[in-house]
Design an enzyme around this catalytic site. Structure first.
Site, PDB file in Angstrom:
ATOM      1  N   GLU A  71     -53.207 -54.540  14.744  1.00 39.66           N
ATOM      2  CA  GLU A  71     -54.141 -53.813  15.600  1.00 39.66           C
ATOM      3  C   GLU A  71     -53.377 -52.964  16.609  1.00 39.66           C
ATOM      4  O   GLU A  71     -52.929 -53.484  17.638  1.00 39.66           O
ATOM      5  CB  GLU A  71     -55.017 -54.794  16.381  1.00 39.66           C
ATOM      6  CG  GLU A  71     -55.837 -55.721  15.518  1.00 39.66           C
ATOM      7  CD  GLU A  71     -56.973 -56.339  16.320  1.00 39.66           C
ATOM      8  OE1 GLU A  71     -58.121 -56.115  15.928  1.00 39.66           O
ATOM      9  OE2 GLU A  71     -56.723 -56.997  17.340  1.00 39.66           O
ATOM     10  N   ASN A  85     -64.558 -60.381  15.907  1.00 35.40           N
ATOM     11  CA  ASN A  85     -64.060 -60.932  17.165  1.00 35.40           C
ATOM     12  C   ASN A  85     -65.050 -60.537  18.250  1.00 35.40           C
ATOM     13  O   ASN A  85     -65.078 -59.385  18.669  1.00 35.40           O
ATOM     14  CB  ASN A  85     -62.658 -60.353  17.443  1.00 35.40           C
ATOM     15  CG  ASN A  85     -62.152 -60.712  18.819  1.00 35.40           C
ATOM     16  OD1 ASN A  85     -62.703 -61.585  19.493  1.00 35.40           O
ATOM     17  ND2 ASN A  85     -61.101 -60.031  19.243  1.00 35.40           N
ATOM     18  N   TRP A  86     -65.862 -61.496  18.663  1.00 37.81           N
ATOM     19  CA  TRP A  86     -66.933 -61.159  19.607  1.00 37.81           C
ATOM     20  C   TRP A  86     -66.437 -60.994  21.038  1.00 37.81           C
ATOM     21  O   TRP A  86     -67.191 -60.586  21.906  1.00 37.81           O
ATOM     22  CB  TRP A  86     -68.027 -62.238  19.570  1.00 37.81           C
ATOM     23  CG  TRP A  86     -68.778 -62.314  18.294  1.00 37.81           C
ATOM     24  CD1 TRP A  86     -68.634 -61.513  17.186  1.00 37.81           C
ATOM     25  CD2 TRP A  86     -69.814 -63.241  17.980  1.00 37.81           C
ATOM     26  NE1 TRP A  86     -69.523 -61.903  16.210  1.00 37.81           N
ATOM     27  CE2 TRP A  86     -70.251 -62.959  16.668  1.00 37.81           C
ATOM     28  CE3 TRP A  86     -70.426 -64.290  18.662  1.00 37.81           C
ATOM     29  CZ2 TRP A  86     -71.267 -63.685  16.046  1.00 37.81           C
ATOM     30  CZ3 TRP A  86     -71.435 -65.021  18.047  1.00 37.81           C
ATOM     31  CH2 TRP A  86     -71.840 -64.716  16.751  1.00 37.81           C
ATOM     32  N   LYS A  87     -65.191 -61.374  21.288  1.00 42.21           N
ATOM     33  CA  LYS A  87     -64.638 -61.276  22.646  1.00 42.21           C
ATOM     34  C   LYS A  87     -65.589 -61.961  23.624  1.00 42.21           C
ATOM     35  O   LYS A  87     -66.183 -62.967  23.285  1.00 42.21           O
ATOM     36  CB  LYS A  87     -64.365 -59.811  23.000  1.00 42.21           C
ATOM     37  CG  LYS A  87     -63.523 -59.135  21.904  1.00 42.21           C
ATOM     38  CD  LYS A  87     -63.013 -57.777  22.282  1.00 42.21           C
ATOM     39  CE  LYS A  87     -62.171 -57.229  21.127  1.00 42.21           C
ATOM     40  NZ  LYS A  87     -61.593 -55.924  21.421  1.00 42.21           N
ATOM     41  N   SER A 134     -61.201 -50.203  16.287  1.00 44.67           N
ATOM     42  CA  SER A 134     -62.287 -49.241  16.067  1.00 44.67           C
ATOM     43  C   SER A 134     -62.700 -49.122  14.601  1.00 44.67           C
ATOM     44  O   SER A 134     -63.019 -48.034  14.121  1.00 44.67           O
ATOM     45  CB  SER A 134     -61.920 -47.865  16.645  1.00 44.67           C
ATOM     46  OG  SER A 134     -61.720 -47.957  18.050  1.00 44.67           O
ATOM     47  N   GLU A 170     -55.348 -58.491  23.903  1.00 40.34           N
ATOM     48  CA  GLU A 170     -55.983 -58.760  25.203  1.00 40.34           C
ATOM     49  C   GLU A 170     -55.467 -60.073  25.792  1.00 40.34           C
ATOM     50  O   GLU A 170     -55.387 -60.228  27.010  1.00 40.34           O
ATOM     51  CB  GLU A 170     -57.510 -58.748  25.041  1.00 40.34           C
ATOM     52  CG  GLU A 170     -58.010 -57.316  24.858  1.00 40.34           C
ATOM     53  CD  GLU A 170     -59.289 -57.160  24.061  1.00 40.34           C
ATOM     54  OE1 GLU A 170     -60.018 -58.149  23.871  1.00 40.34           O
ATOM     55  OE2 GLU A 170     -59.563 -56.020  23.610  1.00 40.34           O
ATOM     56  N   GLY A 197     -64.069 -55.725  16.470  1.00 40.07           N
ATOM     57  CA  GLY A 197     -64.667 -56.050  17.759  1.00 40.07           C
ATOM     58  C   GLY A 197     -66.078 -55.498  17.859  1.00 40.07           C
ATOM     59  O   GLY A 197     -67.031 -56.121  17.404  1.00 40.07           O
ATOM     60  N   GLY A 198     -66.198 -54.317  18.428  1.00 43.64           N
ATOM     61  CA  GLY A 198     -67.510 -53.741  18.737  1.00 43.64           C
ATOM     62  C   GLY A 198     -68.504 -53.749  17.587  1.00 43.64           C
ATOM     63  O   GLY A 198     -69.665 -54.155  17.761  1.00 43.64           O
ATOM     64  N   GLY A 258     -61.131 -50.694  20.724  1.00 48.31           N
ATOM     65  CA  GLY A 258     -62.229 -50.403  21.630  1.00 48.31           C
ATOM     66  C   GLY A 258     -62.251 -48.974  22.139  1.00 48.31           C
ATOM     67  O   GLY A 258     -62.999 -48.641  23.054  1.00 48.31           O
ATOM     68  N   HIS A 312     -53.929 -62.027  20.183  1.00 50.66           N
ATOM     69  CA  HIS A 312     -54.673 -60.777  20.377  1.00 50.66           C
ATOM     70  C   HIS A 312     -54.080 -60.020  21.562  1.00 50.66           C
ATOM     71  O   HIS A 312     -53.667 -60.623  22.548  1.00 50.66           O
ATOM     72  CB  HIS A 312     -56.157 -61.068  20.617  1.00 50.66           C
ATOM     73  CG  HIS A 312     -56.989 -59.840  20.546  1.00 50.66           C
ATOM     74  ND1 HIS A 312     -57.096 -58.958  21.606  1.00 50.66           N
ATOM     75  CD2 HIS A 312     -57.716 -59.302  19.534  1.00 50.66           C
ATOM     76  CE1 HIS A 312     -57.861 -57.944  21.242  1.00 50.66           C
ATOM     77  NE2 HIS A 312     -58.249 -58.133  19.995  1.00 50.66           N
TER      78      HIS A 312
HETATM   79  P1  PGA Z   1     -62.640 -52.994  18.225  1.00 47.47           P
HETATM   80  O1  PGA Z   1     -61.788 -54.319  18.550  1.00 47.47           O
HETATM   81  O2  PGA Z   1     -63.119 -53.119  16.804  1.00 47.47           O
HETATM   82  O3  PGA Z   1     -63.779 -53.027  19.221  1.00 47.47           O
HETATM   83  O4  PGA Z   1     -61.737 -51.843  18.411  1.00 47.47           O
HETATM   84  C1  PGA Z   1     -60.912 -54.866  17.603  1.00 47.47           C
HETATM   85  C2  PGA Z   1     -60.236 -56.095  18.139  1.00 47.47           C
HETATM   86  O5  PGA Z   1     -59.859 -56.108  19.322  1.00 47.47           O
HETATM   87  O6  PGA Z   1     -60.056 -57.077  17.414  1.00 47.47           O
END
Ligand code: PGA
Length: 255
Positions: free
Chosen positions: A166, A9-11, A213, A96, A234-235, A172, A94
Site C-alpha cells: 500500500e 479494512n474498516w479502520k 484507493s 497508519e 479502506g473507504g 485514502g 498498516h
Molecule cells: P483506502 O485505504 O482504500 O481508503 O485508500 C486502504 C487501506 O488503508 O488499507
C-alpha cells in the site's frame, strides 16, 4: 493458482451495532463469489458481534492490529489469545499504525510471528511515502520492510501470510497507483524480495494484495495484473454495494 483475497479494512468506522447490521446485508451479497477469499476487518469492539453474525458463512473476520505478547501490562492493547476464535486474519504493519503507534519493522516481525504461532493469517502491510517515492527510494524501502517483517520466519510459516503493498500516498487520497506500476513494485520488489529470501517456489505461492484507493472503477485493472492477488480496501469497503462490486469484479476476472 493463488486464490485472490479481498479484505475490507474498516479502520475507525462503524459501531458494534452498525457493524453487525452491515455484515448481515453484506454476507448474502458476497455469497455467490466463493472463488474469492472475502474478509472484513472491524474495530476490536465490533469483532465479537461481527464474528457471531458471520458464523456459518465463508466470510472471514480480521483484526486491524494485535500485540505480540499473550498478556501483560500493555494498556489499551489486544493480544492474539484474546482474538482466538473470533478472528482469523490480522492486519499487521498498516501505515497508519506505523505512523500513529510507533510500529516498526521489528514490531511487525514480532507480531507476525505471534499471529502465526496462534494460527492467524497475518496480512502484512508495507509501502512507501510520497517523499520516498519521489526520491526514487521505493524499491529499497519496501524491500527492507519485507526483509524486516519476515526475519526469522521459516518458509512453511511464510506460506501462512499475505502481503499488502500500500503506497502511503495512495491511501485514502483517491490517487491510486497505476495498475502497471503497482504490479511492477509487487512483482519485482515485494515478490522479488520474497524470492531472494525463500526461493521462487515459495514466493510464487504467496499472495500479495494492492491497497490504496481501490474502488470498483479500478479493481478490474488491478486484478488483471499477473502479480496482484487481491486488494486491501479502506473507504470502498464501508459500503455493501462497493465492496460487493470489488469481490464480483475479482471473481469475474477468474473466468
Ligand atoms: P483506502 O485505504 O482504500 O481508503 O485508500 C486502504 C487501506 O488503508 O488499507
Amino acid at each position: 493458482m493463488r486464490t485472490p483475497i479481498i479484505a475490507g479494512n474498516w479502520k475507525m468506522h462503524k459501531t458494534p451495532a452498525e457493524a453487525v447490521e452491515f455484515v448481515k446485508e453484506l454476507a448474502p451479497a458476497l455469497e455467490p463469489y466463493s472463488t474469492v477469499e472475502r474478509v472484513v476487518c472491524p474495530t476490536f469492539v465490533a469483532i465479537p458481534g461481527v464474528a457471531a453474525a458471520l458464523a456459518g458463512t465463508e466470510i472471514g473476520v480480521g483484526a486491524q492490529d494485535v500485540h505480540f505478547e499473550d498478556q501483560g501490562a500493555f494498556t489499551g492493547r489486544v493480544s492474539p489469545t484474546m482474538l482466538k476464535g473470533l478472528a482469523k486474519y490480522i492486519i499487521i504493519g498498516h501505515s497508519e499504525c506505523r505512523r500513529d503507534l510507533n510500529e516498526t519493522n521489528e514490531t511487525v516481525n514480532l507480531k507476525a510471528k505471534a499471529a502465526i504461532a496462534h494460527g492467524f493469517t497475518p496480512i502484512i502491510a508495507v509501502g512507501e511515502s510520497l517523499e520516498q517515492n519521489e526520491a526514487g527510494e521505493t524499491a529499497a524501502f519496501v524491500s527492507e520492510q519485507i526483509r524486516g517483517a519476515y526475519a526469522g520466519i521459516p518458509a512453511e510459516d511464510a506460506l501462512k501470510t499475505v502481503v499488502a503493498y500500500e503506497p502511503i500516498w495512495a491511501i485514502g487520497t483517491g490517487k491510486s497507483s497505476s495498475a502497471e506500476l503497482a504490479n511492477s513494485i509487487i512483482g519485482d520488489v515485494v515478490r522479488g524480495t520474497l524470492v531472494a529470501i525463500y526461493g521462487n517456489n515459495i514466493a510464487q505461492q504467496l499472495r500479495i494484495q494492492y491497497g490504496g484507493s481501490v474502488k470498483p472503477e479500478n479493481m478490474a485493472d488491478y486484478i488483471a495484473q499477473p502479480d496482484i492477488d487481491g486488494a486491501l480496501v479502506g473507504g470502498a469497503a464501508l459500503k455493501v454495494g462497493a465492496f460487493t462490486d470489488l469481490v464480483r469484479i475479482t471473481a469475474e476476472s477468474l473466468k
